[in-house]
Design a protein around this motif. Structure first.
Motif: not given
Length: 425
Positions: A140-161
C-alpha cells in the motif's frame, strides 16, 4: 517456544534493561514479530516512476524487488526463485521486462508471475506455472511512500499511519508545489542495535552536544534557528509507535509565513530564482530548500527527518544499516535542488558534520550497554510534565523522551500481541 525470551522483562514505562540492545534471541524474535507483521517502508514512488522500473531492497532480513508493472501497479516480491531459491535480480535499480533467474533460467514478469521455464517438458505434467509466482507481499502507498508487509491480516496502511498522516502531508510540502523526488543516497553500517537509531530521530536532547562541530560550521543566524532545546517545540506520541519532534515551529507548514525574511544564507539563491519566478514562488522554493522544522518517526524503519529520508535495516543484533536519502523537487529548479544536495552533504553526507558524530554516539551506546548487568536504560526525560491532547496524544517539551516511549510501547505490543496499556498524563 519455551526458549524464547519474554519481551516484557526488558521494558518498563520509563526504562529498559540494557540487554534489550544485545540479546540475540530477542533480536530473532523482533525480525519475526515486528518486521514480518508490520508495515515496512520499502521505496518512494519517484524511485520507480515508469513501467518496468524496479529497485531491490529488504523487508527486515528478506531481500525483495519493488517493481512497477506495465499497468502502473506496484509489486513487492521476494527476491527468490521458486525453483532453487537463487536471487533473480542483483541490480540495485533499473528497468526491465522480466526477471530471469541466472541459475536455471526461470523467467518472471514484473508482477512476479512465472512466465517461462526452460525445457519444461522435463517436468511432464507436474509443473503448474500459475502456482509458482515470486511470493508477493501486501503493498500500500501513502503520499508516494510505499510500504509492504508479509501479514495480510493487519489493518490497512491508512489506519496504521493514523495521526502521522497530517505530518507526512506537511513533510511533502518540501516539493514547493512540485512532487517530492529522491535524489540519491548514501548508506553505511554502525556496530549497534537498530533500536538505538530508532530512538535518535526524536531525541533533541543530544543535538547541541553531539552536533557542536556542525553548529560551529554554520553562520550565527542558522545557529540561532537551531538553538531549539528549551524552546517552544515539542515531542508528540502519534500512536502505533510513530512520533514527531517539532524543533522549529515556524517551519512546520512551509506554505505559511511566506512573508518572513529570507535567511542570509539563501539570499544569493533567492536572487537567482527571481530571474525566473515571481517573489512568492521564490519564497516558497527557498523555504522548501531549508527543509521542514520537524522530524517524523514512522515505526519501525523510516524517519522523515527535516529534509531527507532515513531508513534503518537491522543486519544483526549488533549491526545496523542506515540509508540517508536526499529529496528534492521533481520539476523544480535545478539550482534549488543543487542547494538542497549541498545542505544534505554538509550534515548527512559521509564527509558531513552530523552523520559521523551520530554514528559514533550510537556505537558508544551499544558498547556501553554491554557493561554490567541489570543496569537500566533511562527513558524518563519529560515524563513528569507529559500531557495529553484532546485527541489523546501524549506530548512533552522538545527534549523529552516521549518519542522513545511511544516506540517502545508499540515494540511491546508487536512483541507480545497484547494491547498497549492505557497511559495516564
Amino acid at each position: 517456544m519455551s526458549d524464547q525470551p519474554d519481551p516484557r522483562r526488558f521494558l518498563e514505562t520509563d526504562r529498559a534493561d540494557g540487554s534489550i540492545y544485545n540479546d540475540p534471541a530477542l533480536f530473532d524474535l523482533e525480525m519475526d514479530r515486528i518486521f514480518m507483521h508490520n508495515w515496512i517502508w520499502v521505496a518512494h514512488r519517484s524511485e520507480i516512476p515508469e513501467p518496468g522500473d524496479f529497485i531491490t531492497t529488504f523487508v527486515g532480513p528478506h531481500p525483495v524487488i519493488v517493481s512497477r508493472d506495465r499497468k502502473g501497479a506496484v509489486h513487492v516480491m521476494l527476491n527468490r526463485c521458486r525453483h532453487r531459491a537463487a536471487t533473480v535480480c542483483e541490480q540495485h535499480k533499473g528497468n526491465t521486462a522480466s526477471f530471469v533467474c541466472p541459475y536455471h533460467g526461470w523467467a518472471y514478469g514484473l508482477d512476479g508471475a512465472l512466465r517461462g521455464v526452460p525445457h519444461q517438458n522435463g517436468y511432464g505434467q507436474d509443473l503448474d506455472k500459475a502456482s509458482l509466482p515470486l511470493v508477493n507481499l501486501r503493498v500500500e502507498e501513502y503520499q508516494g511512500l510505499i510500504f509492504a508487509t508479509f501479514d495480510h491480516a493487519i489493518p490497512d496502511l491508512d489506519s496504521w499511519l493514523g495521526a502521522a498522516k497530517p505530518w507526512i502531508d506537511l513533510f511533502m510540502k518540501q516539493g514547493a508545489g512540485w512532487p517530492v523526488k529522491t535524489m540519491g543516497e548514501h548508506k553505511f553500517t554502525f556496530p549497534g542495535n537498530w533500536k538505538i537509531q530508532l530512538e535518535n530521530t526524536t531525541d533533541a536532547y543530544h543535538f547541541p552536544i553531539v552536533h557542536k562541530s556542525f553548529l560551529d560550521s554554520v553562520d550565527q543566524e542558522t545557529q540561532d534557528i537551531l538553538n531549539f532545546v528549551g524552546g517552544t517545540g515539542f515531542v508528540e506520541d502519534l500512536g502505533h509507535g510513530h512520533s514527531v519532534m517539532v524543533m522549529i515551529p515556524e517551519l512546520v507548514d512551509l506554505d505559511e509565513n511566506l512573508d518572513a525574511p529570507i535567511p542570509e544564507r539563501f539570499l544569493e539563491l533567492a536572487d537567482q530564482l527571481a530571474e525566473t519566478y515571481p517573489p512568492e514562488k521564490v519564497r516558497q522554493i527557498i523555504r522548501a530548500v531549508g527543509g521542514s522544522g520537524f522530524n517524523l518517526n514512522l515505526f519501525p524503519n523510516l524517519a522523515c527527518s527535516m529534509a531527507f529520508f532515513r531508513v534503518l535495516r537491522p543486519l544483526g543484533v549488533a549491526q545496523t544499516e542506515i540509508r540517508h536519502i536526499a529529496i528534492g523537487m521533481d520539476g523544480g529548479p535545478d539550482i534549488a535542488n543543487q542547494a538542497r544536495l549541498r545542505l544534505h552533504e554538509h550534515f548527512q553526507g559521509p564527509m558531513g558534520f552530523g552523520t559521523p558524530d551520530d554514528a559514533e554516539a550510537w556505537d558508544r551506546v551499544h558498547r556501553g550497554a554491554l557493561a554490567g548487568r541489570d543496569i537500566p536504560i533511562l527513558l524518563n526525560r519529560g515524563l513528569a510534565h507529559e500531557e495529553k491532547r484532546a485527541d489523546g496524544n501524549l506530548y512533552s517539551d522538545v527534549s523529552a523522551e516521549t518519542g522513545m516511549r511511544a516506540a517502545y510501547r508499540q515494540w511491546l505490543v508487536a512483541m507480545t500481541g497484547e494491547p498497549a496499556e492505557e497511559t495516564v498524563a
